[in-house]
Design a protein around this motif. Structure first.
Motif, short mmCIF file in Angstrom:
data_model
loop_
_atom_site.label_atom_id
_atom_site.label_comp_id
_atom_site.label_asym_id
_atom_site.label_seq_id
_atom_site.Cartn_x
_atom_site.Cartn_y
_atom_site.Cartn_z
N TRP A 1 -9.21 -18.19 -8.64
CA TRP A 1 -9.50 -18.82 -7.36
C TRP A 1 -9.30 -17.90 -6.16
O TRP A 1 -9.68 -18.23 -5.04
CB TRP A 1 -8.57 -20.03 -7.17
N ARG A 2 -8.68 -16.75 -6.33
CA ARG A 2 -8.34 -15.92 -5.19
C ARG A 2 -9.11 -14.61 -5.18
O ARG A 2 -9.61 -14.13 -6.20
CB ARG A 2 -6.85 -15.61 -5.18
N THR A 3 -9.19 -14.03 -3.98
CA THR A 3 -9.71 -12.68 -3.82
C THR A 3 -8.57 -11.84 -3.24
O THR A 3 -8.09 -12.12 -2.14
CB THR A 3 -10.91 -12.65 -2.86
N SER A 4 -8.14 -10.86 -3.95
CA SER A 4 -7.01 -10.05 -3.52
C SER A 4 -7.41 -8.61 -3.29
O SER A 4 -8.14 -8.02 -4.10
CB SER A 4 -5.90 -10.10 -4.58
N GLY A 5 -6.93 -8.05 -2.19
CA GLY A 5 -7.15 -6.64 -1.89
C GLY A 5 -6.03 -5.75 -2.38
O GLY A 5 -6.07 -4.54 -2.17
N SER A 6 -5.07 -6.35 -3.06
CA SER A 6 -3.94 -5.58 -3.60
C SER A 6 -4.13 -5.37 -5.09
O SER A 6 -4.72 -6.21 -5.77
CB SER A 6 -2.65 -6.36 -3.37
N GLU A 7 -3.63 -4.28 -5.62
CA GLU A 7 -3.76 -4.00 -7.06
C GLU A 7 -2.89 -4.91 -7.91
O GLU A 7 -3.23 -5.20 -9.06
CB GLU A 7 -3.36 -2.55 -7.35
N ALA A 8 -1.78 -5.37 -7.37
CA ALA A 8 -0.77 -6.07 -8.17
C ALA A 8 -1.29 -7.25 -8.97
O ALA A 8 -0.89 -7.42 -10.13
CB ALA A 8 0.40 -6.47 -7.27
N PRO A 9 -2.16 -8.11 -8.42
CA PRO A 9 -2.58 -9.28 -9.20
C PRO A 9 -3.54 -8.99 -10.35
O PRO A 9 -3.79 -9.86 -11.17
CB PRO A 9 -3.30 -10.14 -8.15
N TYR A 10 -4.09 -7.80 -10.39
CA TYR A 10 -5.11 -7.49 -11.39
C TYR A 10 -4.46 -7.06 -12.70
O TYR A 10 -3.66 -6.13 -12.74
CB TYR A 10 -6.06 -6.42 -10.86
N ASP A 11 -4.84 -7.76 -13.78
CA ASP A 11 -4.17 -7.57 -15.06
C ASP A 11 -4.87 -6.57 -15.97
O ASP A 11 -4.22 -5.94 -16.81
CB ASP A 11 -4.11 -8.91 -15.80
N TYR A 12 -6.18 -6.47 -15.84
CA TYR A 12 -6.94 -5.58 -16.71
C TYR A 12 -7.85 -4.69 -15.86
O TYR A 12 -8.38 -5.14 -14.85
CB TYR A 12 -7.79 -6.39 -17.69
N TRP A 13 -8.02 -3.46 -16.34
CA TRP A 13 -8.79 -2.46 -15.62
C TRP A 13 -9.77 -1.77 -16.56
O TRP A 13 -9.48 -1.56 -17.75
CB TRP A 13 -7.85 -1.40 -15.03
N GLY A 14 -10.92 -1.39 -16.00
CA GLY A 14 -11.85 -0.57 -16.75
C GLY A 14 -11.46 0.89 -16.68
O GLY A 14 -10.47 1.26 -16.05
N GLN A 15 -12.28 1.72 -17.33
CA GLN A 15 -11.97 3.15 -17.42
C GLN A 15 -12.51 3.92 -16.22
O GLN A 15 -12.14 5.09 -16.03
CB GLN A 15 -12.54 3.74 -18.72
N GLY A 16 -13.38 3.31 -15.45
CA GLY A 16 -13.92 3.95 -14.25
C GLY A 16 -15.27 4.59 -14.46
O GLY A 16 -15.62 5.01 -15.57
N THR A 17 -16.03 4.68 -13.38
CA THR A 17 -17.32 5.38 -13.38
C THR A 17 -17.40 6.21 -12.11
O THR A 17 -17.03 5.76 -11.03
CB THR A 17 -18.49 4.38 -13.51
N GLN A 18 -17.89 7.44 -12.25
CA GLN A 18 -17.90 8.38 -11.13
C GLN A 18 -19.13 8.13 -10.24
O GLN A 18 -20.26 8.04 -10.74
CB GLN A 18 -17.94 9.82 -11.65
N VAL A 19 -18.88 8.06 -8.96
CA VAL A 19 -19.94 8.00 -7.95
C VAL A 19 -19.77 9.21 -7.05
O VAL A 19 -18.69 9.43 -6.48
CB VAL A 19 -19.88 6.71 -7.13
N THR A 20 -20.83 10.00 -6.93
CA THR A 20 -20.81 11.18 -6.07
C THR A 20 -21.96 11.09 -5.08
O THR A 20 -23.11 10.94 -5.49
CB THR A 20 -20.93 12.47 -6.89
N VAL A 21 -21.63 11.18 -3.80
CA VAL A 21 -22.63 11.09 -2.74
C VAL A 21 -22.70 12.45 -2.05
O VAL A 21 -21.71 12.91 -1.48
CB VAL A 21 -22.28 9.99 -1.73
N SER A 22 -23.86 13.07 -2.11
CA SER A 22 -24.03 14.38 -1.51
C SER A 22 -24.56 14.23 -0.08
O SER A 22 -25.31 13.31 0.23
CB SER A 22 -24.99 15.22 -2.34
N SER A 23 -24.17 15.18 0.75
CA SER A 23 -24.59 15.13 2.17
C SER A 23 -25.89 15.87 2.38
O SER A 23 -26.39 16.56 1.51
CB SER A 23 -23.49 15.71 3.04
#
Length: 125
Positions: free
Chosen positions: A103-125
């Motif tokens: 029911w909530r939207t949290s901007g803090s890491e603490a409430p999040y129980d599971y995490w993915g491995q991540g995906t790289q985003v690179t933005v060139s200028s």
């Protein structure tokens, strides 16, 4: 076993767009809130966006508001992050995360129980 798998990262020019996906398995996806975080080199991980279990409420970091959109498709067990008008400072590893309090939207890491491995985003200028 809960698994979150991100995809859709890559290299894009400034001003371009990317859509990240995060596929969840091992749980009843539509019970949970989801969030996106990112970590740039040499910096701490920071909040990007979050969405409640049904998609009725969203929350964004000020730095991405108006450019990024979080959404979810509960039939596909997937949450998305549409990123438009990308800037070099958006370069980071992007992680999705799951909050059992749907029911909530949290901007803090603490409430999040599971995490993915991540995906790289690179933005060139």
């Amino acid at each position: 076993q809960v698994q979150l798998v991100e995809s859709g990262g890559g290299l894009v020019q400034a001003g371009g767009s990317l859509r990240l996906s995060c596929a969840a398995s091992g749980l009843t996806f539509n019970n949970y809130a989801m969030g996106w975080f990112r970590q740039a080199p040499g910096k701490e991980r920071e909040f990007v966006a979050a969405i409640t279990w049904g998609g009725g409420r969203t929350l964004y970091a000020g730095s991405v508001k108006g450019r990024f959109t979080i959404s979810r498709d509960n039939a596909k067990n997937t949450v998305y992050l549409q990123m438009n008008s990308l800037k070099p400072e958006d370069t980071a590893v992007y992680y999705c995360a799951l909050d059992r309090a749907g029911w909530r939207t949290s901007g803090s890491e603490a409430p999040y129980d599971y995490w993915g491995q991540g995906t790289q985003v690179t933005v060139s200028s």
